[in-house]
Write a protein that holds these residues in place. Structure first.
Motif, mmCIF file in Angstrom:
data_model
loop_
_atom_site.group_PDB
_atom_site.id
_atom_site.type_symbol
_atom_site.label_atom_id
_atom_site.label_comp_id
_atom_site.label_asym_id
_atom_site.label_seq_id
_atom_site.Cartn_x
_atom_site.Cartn_y
_atom_site.Cartn_z
ATOM 1 N N GLU A 228 -4.746 -2.176 -2.380
ATOM 2 C CA GLU A 228 -4.474 -2.117 -3.815
ATOM 3 C C GLU A 228 -4.180 -3.512 -4.358
ATOM 4 O O GLU A 228 -4.611 -3.876 -5.461
ATOM 5 C CB GLU A 228 -3.281 -1.188 -4.081
ATOM 6 N N LEU A 232 -6.395 -5.503 -7.182
ATOM 7 C CA LEU A 232 -5.790 -6.012 -8.415
ATOM 8 C C LEU A 232 -6.131 -7.484 -8.626
ATOM 9 O O LEU A 232 -6.381 -7.925 -9.752
ATOM 10 C CB LEU A 232 -4.273 -5.806 -8.358
ATOM 11 N N ALA A 282 1.398 -5.077 -13.380
ATOM 12 C CA ALA A 282 0.198 -4.324 -13.023
ATOM 13 C C ALA A 282 0.314 -3.739 -11.608
ATOM 14 O O ALA A 282 -0.123 -2.610 -11.351
ATOM 15 C CB ALA A 282 -1.025 -5.226 -13.118
ATOM 16 N N LEU A 283 0.927 -4.495 -10.692
ATOM 17 C CA LEU A 283 1.104 -4.015 -9.318
ATOM 18 C C LEU A 283 2.009 -2.793 -9.288
ATOM 19 O O LEU A 283 1.711 -1.797 -8.604
ATOM 20 C CB LEU A 283 1.693 -5.131 -8.449
ATOM 21 N N GLN A 285 2.534 -0.703 -11.659
ATOM 22 C CA GLN A 285 1.849 0.430 -12.278
ATOM 23 C C GLN A 285 0.894 1.095 -11.288
ATOM 24 O O GLN A 285 0.791 2.321 -11.229
ATOM 25 C CB GLN A 285 1.081 -0.032 -13.516
ATOM 26 N N ARG A 286 0.198 0.278 -10.495
ATOM 27 C CA ARG A 286 -0.718 0.820 -9.491
ATOM 28 C C ARG A 286 0.021 1.481 -8.338
ATOM 29 O O ARG A 286 -0.398 2.514 -7.823
ATOM 30 C CB ARG A 286 -1.601 -0.301 -8.920
ATOM 31 N N VAL A 287 1.126 0.850 -7.925
ATOM 32 C CA VAL A 287 1.908 1.356 -6.781
ATOM 33 C C VAL A 287 3.366 1.463 -7.217
ATOM 34 O O VAL A 287 4.160 0.526 -7.059
ATOM 35 C CB VAL A 287 1.785 0.424 -5.555
#
Length: 301
Positions: A228, A232, A282-283, A285-287
């Motif tokens: 992930e 990104l 952003a990280l 939000q992804r994880v």
């Protein structure tokens, strides 16, 4: 810590308390060593679930100056204690009881109540185990079941599954041992049941202790996080490449990430700070499990 995990612990606690009291009555009526081993096993499980709930409560404490990364690993400590108690309080005692009964076998008494209680206990434990398996299947996705058990960071969920599965096997062994012992009039079969129950408990406890020890020492997060992270980087216009990434599982659902990234040249200080903050948002939000991230801009590792 998810509500599902806590719910599974509470359900297992209620089921084990009802079963433990019932088994104790059956053990007193029959004089069966296998039933006594199962009674102590269930009461030990009740204590284990209380310890896990204590661990859940402890992980919710906010980070402070002494523990700046929070108390997430407390869950692993309590899970390890549970594994030790399962080994000593359940497995070793059952082996001891089996050896004692082998050396001085005694015929079991009226087994009708014992068989009824064991059958009901098997249904209840089976129901609890199936619920546990459903939660695990939901979490593991496409990961093979036993591989998930070895790799998951949710120690509480694995401990409850280990206890439940050991309880189901133990009940099967106890049912067979009591029935065969009564059928043959040979109390040694009852002793064999105790030995089999002890072997199961020791095996499960050893597996849990090995897996949880790795988490206590400090284990990297799931490799999927690295994928992930790299995905990104590919879509972030300010980052050229990943130089190094370190991850640490700080507790169930809590991950620490430290990374060196090569940002595009020409970024002024304020722009670089904004780029780092944007990447961290952003990280997360992804994880969502990433609670702490430390990004360092660099040209070489």
């Amino acid at each position: 810590m998810s509500a599902e995990s806590t719910g599974e612990i509470v359900k297992a606690l209620v089921v084990n308390f009802v079963i433990a009291a019932s088994k104790g009555i059956a053990a007193a009526i029959t004089g069966s060593g296998a039933m006594l081993a199962e009674t102590l096993h269930s009461f030990a499980d009740c204590g284990n679930q209380l310890l896990l709930l204590k661990g859940v409560s402890a992980t919710r404490r906010p980070a402070d100056a002494r523990h700046p990364l929070g108390y997430g690993r407390t869950m692993y400590f309590y899970s390890f204690i549970v594994a030790l108690l399962l080994f000593l309080g359940g497995g070793v005692f059952s082996i001891y009881e089996g050896v004692h009964k082998l050396s001085a076998p005694e015929p079991v008494g009226d087994i009708r109540v014992a068989l009824i209680i064991l059958a009901i206990s098997l249904v209840l434990e089976g129901w609890s185990t199936l619920g546990n398996i459903k939660v695990i299947n939901k979490r593991r996705g496409a990961t093979p079941f036993f591989r998930y058990l070895r790799e998951t960071k949710d120690s509480d969920l694995v401990v409850v599954f280990g206890e439940n599965s050991a309880a189901v096997l133990g009940l099967v062994f106890a049912l067979v041992a009591v029935w065969v012992s009564k059928l043959t009039g040979d109390g040694r079969w009852d002793a064999v049941g105790s030995l089999a129950i002890g072997a199961v408990l020791i095996g499960v406890a050893s597996f849990l202790a090995i897996e949880i020890k790795s988490l206590l020492v400090g284990e990297a997060a799931d490799p999927a996080l690295r994928r992930e992270f790299e995905a990104l980087v590919e879509v972030d216009p300010n980052v050229e490449r990943v130089l190094n990434v370190l991850t640490l599982q700080q507790g169930p659902g809590e991950i620490v990430v430290a990374a060196k990234l090569k940002f595009r040249s020409g970024l002024e200080t304020d722009a670089l700070v904004a780029a780092i903050n944007g990447f961290e948002r952003a990280l997360k939000q992804r994880v969502p499990e990433v609670r702490w991230s430390f990004i360092e801009p660099d040209n070489t590792d």
